[in-house]
Design a protein around this motif. Structure first.
Motif, PDB file in Angstrom:
ATOM      1  N   THR A 251       0.826  -1.202   0.000  1.00 34.37           N
ATOM      2  CA  THR A 251       0.000   0.000   0.000  1.00 34.37           C
ATOM      3  C   THR A 251       0.861   1.253   0.000  1.00 34.37           C
ATOM      4  O   THR A 251       0.567   2.232  -0.698  1.00 34.37           O
ATOM      5  CB  THR A 251      -0.929   0.001   1.230  1.00 34.37           C
ATOM      6  N   THR A 252       1.938   1.239   0.768  1.00 33.91           N
ATOM      7  CA  THR A 252       2.840   2.392   0.825  1.00 33.91           C
ATOM      8  C   THR A 252       3.470   2.660  -0.531  1.00 33.91           C
ATOM      9  O   THR A 252       3.642   3.826  -0.933  1.00 33.91           O
ATOM     10  CB  THR A 252       3.936   2.163   1.879  1.00 33.91           C
ATOM     11  N   ARG A 253       3.838   1.616  -1.236  1.00 33.23           N
ATOM     12  CA  ARG A 253       4.417   1.790  -2.573  1.00 33.23           C
ATOM     13  C   ARG A 253       3.459   2.540  -3.489  1.00 33.23           C
ATOM     14  O   ARG A 253       3.876   3.445  -4.235  1.00 33.23           O
ATOM     15  CB  ARG A 253       4.756   0.431  -3.184  1.00 33.23           C
ATOM     16  N   ILE A 254       2.194   2.179  -3.455  1.00 31.51           N
ATOM     17  CA  ILE A 254       1.207   2.837  -4.312  1.00 31.51           C
ATOM     18  C   ILE A 254       1.079   4.308  -3.938  1.00 31.51           C
ATOM     19  O   ILE A 254       1.094   5.201  -4.791  1.00 31.51           O
ATOM     20  CB  ILE A 254      -0.154   2.128  -4.214  1.00 31.51           C
ATOM     21  N   HIS A 255       0.951   4.583  -2.640  1.00 35.38           N
ATOM     22  CA  HIS A 255       0.788   5.967  -2.189  1.00 35.38           C
ATOM     23  C   HIS A 255       2.039   6.786  -2.481  1.00 35.38           C
ATOM     24  O   HIS A 255       1.953   7.982  -2.790  1.00 35.38           O
ATOM     25  CB  HIS A 255       0.461   5.987  -0.700  1.00 35.38           C
ATOM     26  N   SER A 256       3.210   6.158  -2.372  1.00 36.34           N
ATOM     27  CA  SER A 256       4.457   6.866  -2.650  1.00 36.34           C
ATOM     28  C   SER A 256       4.554   7.238  -4.124  1.00 36.34           C
ATOM     29  O   SER A 256       4.907   8.374  -4.471  1.00 36.34           O
ATOM     30  CB  SER A 256       5.648   5.995  -2.242  1.00 36.34           C
ATOM     31  N   VAL A 257       4.255   6.302  -5.009  1.00 40.20           N
ATOM     32  CA  VAL A 257       4.317   6.561  -6.449  1.00 40.20           C
ATOM     33  C   VAL A 257       3.306   7.624  -6.848  1.00 40.20           C
ATOM     34  O   VAL A 257       3.572   8.465  -7.724  1.00 40.20           O
ATOM     35  CB  VAL A 257       4.074   5.255  -7.229  1.00 40.20           C
ATOM     36  N   SER A 298      -6.823   2.124  -6.852  1.00 40.67           N
ATOM     37  CA  SER A 298      -5.524   1.610  -6.404  1.00 40.67           C
ATOM     38  C   SER A 298      -5.091   2.249  -5.096  1.00 40.67           C
ATOM     39  O   SER A 298      -4.464   1.596  -4.258  1.00 40.67           O
ATOM     40  CB  SER A 298      -4.461   1.861  -7.484  1.00 40.67           C
ATOM     41  N   LEU A 299      -5.424   3.524  -4.897  1.00 37.87           N
ATOM     42  CA  LEU A 299      -5.113   4.171  -3.623  1.00 37.87           C
ATOM     43  C   LEU A 299      -5.920   3.543  -2.484  1.00 37.87           C
ATOM     44  O   LEU A 299      -5.532   3.633  -1.322  1.00 37.87           O
ATOM     45  CB  LEU A 299      -5.392   5.673  -3.706  1.00 37.87           C
ATOM     46  N   GLY A 300      -7.037   2.918  -2.816  1.00 41.56           N
ATOM     47  CA  GLY A 300      -7.834   2.209  -1.816  1.00 41.56           C
ATOM     48  C   GLY A 300      -7.450   0.748  -1.668  1.00 41.56           C
ATOM     49  O   GLY A 300      -8.131  -0.004  -0.955  1.00 41.56           O
ATOM     50  N   HIS A 301      -6.352   0.324  -2.320  1.00 45.27           N
ATOM     51  CA  HIS A 301      -5.898  -1.073  -2.252  1.00 45.27           C
ATOM     52  C   HIS A 301      -5.666  -1.490  -0.798  1.00 45.27           C
ATOM     53  O   HIS A 301      -5.054  -0.767  -0.013  1.00 45.27           O
ATOM     54  CB  HIS A 301      -4.603  -1.206  -3.056  1.00 45.27           C
ATOM     55  N   ASN A 302      -6.172  -2.668  -0.446  1.00 51.36           N
ATOM     56  CA  ASN A 302      -6.109  -3.210   0.924  1.00 51.36           C
ATOM     57  C   ASN A 302      -6.952  -2.404   1.907  1.00 51.36           C
ATOM     58  O   ASN A 302      -6.798  -2.561   3.120  1.00 51.36           O
ATOM     59  CB  ASN A 302      -4.666  -3.280   1.440  1.00 51.36           C
TER      60      ASN A 302
END
Length: 513
Positions: A251-257, A298-302
């Motif tokens: 989840t952090t990877r998505i938010h970081s990108v 995708s930002l809502g992933h997990n």
């Protein structure tokens, strides 16, 4: 003179290492060329690097030909994270590093004109890419240090300025890597400012939310304005299981990108809760752009994606969610590339029962005609409704319930039951790949794990014939019934579990569906 070092560039949510080759040679007329498929932001780095070197007291080879190659040259490089390694390469060509070669470090950072190092996107992905290549040293902006330090096996150094990065290379023993306690970070993040205890009444809706969270099911809340639909939805993350380390990193990877990660946070330890406005575009929801970026799904992933006033969303926007709801991922294809973003989220949506909002309300009169109600609800397509496992009515709260002093159950106690049900499901699907909850069961596992008795068969057959349910709705009912049985730790699905699951098909049971 040729000088080499490493950096990283982001592709989707993954990163790949970039070899930065800097060559400085005498020339009649100085020029600065960046090759290797750079985008505009990388090309503009020439001016930032020139000013940063000059303002930090380093020489810039104004009368030389500067050529910087970013390898591999066949993949487009975008963003400003390559500023720092290119500037260090130029400094290295001037003898700043006493002949040292930086092939044991990966550098990331955007330069300001005064030589400061600004935060960048994708630092966590870069750390994972460096570890995969066997490079154990990563130098990032100080703001990104906690994020990158989450990755084990990598020594992460945070720098504030270009001179500090030069000092780190010349005297690495005087710098200490950033260390973080990942377990503590997860515990600190797993705190919520809201609680189910805040919601008065709505026992049936709370029960439906418990079932939805226990099995990872999508849910639709239907009720008049002010009934508490949004209030209930905001508390869904408080009863979901805590995030595991793998989920938190992904989840952090998505938010970081995407550039929405808080610098001080370093790790997304709470379930994401995304609530986009109904005017959002399809690209904003699922992701897109010339260089694809993650969208809200995708930002809502997990975590939870909440769509308030569901019929107000454009129909084409809602329809593009069908693939991520089924597959748990989004594929964005462009002429030169194709990017895949994970999007395994729990969909929670809310809507009024009619345009005025008071159809079926016992205290207020509805002025909508049946045709208006039909037109309003038909904005949501049947295939999308089929993908929402639970439809539950949320009536207006009565005054006595609102003002009563009855003890209300907290999120913590509800979460305990959800966790027990999830543990049963994890054991059940231990041998299956990427299946963690009942909502993810494919047809093969539905037949295996959702066997019902003869009485249950009759009940389900009657419901399907009377409501005209689709094959997908049939599967959804069985999945929800399996979750209800898991909440009771029952080995088999009883008729009462099926009956409750059928009751969660509100839109199938009303004449205006």
């Amino acid at each position: 003179m040729l000088f080499k070092t490493f950096s990283a560039a982001v592709f989707g949510i993954d990163a790949y290492l970039v070899e930065v080759e800097v060559d400085v040679a005498p020339a009649f007329e100085g020029h600065f060329t960046v090759v290797g498929f750079p985008d505009i932001a990388v090309k503009e780095s020439r001016e930032r690097i020139r000013a940063a070197l000059r303002n930090c007291g380093f020489d810039f080879p104004a009368t030389h030909a500067v050529t910087i190659n970013l390898a591999p040259a066949d993949i487009r490089k975008e963003g400003s994270a390559l500023d720092l390694p290119m500037a260090l390469g130029l400094a290295g060509c001037q003898g700043t590093f006493f002949g040292k070669i930086l092939d044991t470090h990966v550098f990331l950072g955007e330069l300001s004109l005064d030589g400061g190092v600004r935060s960048v996107r994708g630092a966590l992905s870069a750390a994972l890419a460096a570890r995969e290549r066997g490079i154990k040293n990563l130098v990032v902006p100080e703001a990104n240090a906690r994020e990158a330090a989450v990755v084990e096996g990598i020594r992460v150094f945070g720098v504030k300025s270009l001179p500090q990065a030069v000092d780190l290379v010349n005297a690495p023993e005087s710098f200490r890597p950033v260390e973080v306690d990942v377990t503590q970070m997860l515990c600190e993040a797993n705190q919520y400012s809201v609680d189910m205890r805040d919601v008065r009444g709505q026992m049936s809706a709370k029960r439906a939310l418990e079932v939805a969270c226990a099995g990872g099911h999508n849910i639709l809340l239907i009720g008049p304005p002010g009934a508490g639909k949004t209030m209930l939805a905001k508390r869904i993350p408080t009863i979901l299981p805590p995030m595991s380390l793998d989920e938190a990193i992904e989840t952090t990877r998505i938010h970081s990108v995407a550039g929405v990660l808080e610098d001080a946070r370093g790790l997304v330890g709470t379930r994401p809760y995304r609530s986009p406005h109904h005017t959002i575009s399809d690209a904003g929801l699922i992701g897109g752009g010339a260089i694809p970026r993650p969208g809200e799904v995708s930002l809502g992933h997990n975590g939870v994606l909440f769509l308030d006033e569901l019929p107000e969303f454009q129909r084409n926007v809602l329809e593009v969610m069908r693939q991520p709801l089924e597959d748990g991922s989004v594929t964005i294809a462009r002429a030169a590339l194709s990017v895949n973003f994970p999007s395994r989220f729990m969909l929670a949506a809310a809507m009024n029962p009619c345009p005025c909002g008071f159809f079926g309300d016992s205290t207020r009169e509805c002025h909508c005609s049946p045709i208006q109600i039909q037109r309003y609800v038909s904005k949501i397509s049947g295939p999308l409704l089929d993908r929402i496992d639970i439809h539950i009515e949320v009536p207006a709260v009565k005054y006595k319930e609102l003002r009563g002093d009855t003890e209300v159950e907290s999120s913590a106690s509800v979460r305990e039951r959800v966790l027990r049900a999830r543990e049963i499901q994890i054991k059940r699907y231990a041998g299956e790949q990427k299946i963690y909850s009942n909502s993810q069961m494919p047809p093969k596992l539905i037949r295996k794990n959702c066997a019902i008795s003869a009485d249950g068969e009759k009940l389900l057959e009657t419901a399907i014939q009377r409501l005209g349910l689709s094959a997908r709705a049939h599967d959804r009912i069985l999945k929800v019934a399996r979750t209800i049985a898991d909440l009771e730790a029952a080995d088999s699905i009883a008729p009462k579990h099926l009956s409750e699951a059928i009751q969660y098909r509100t839109l199938d049971r009303t004449y205006w569906a």
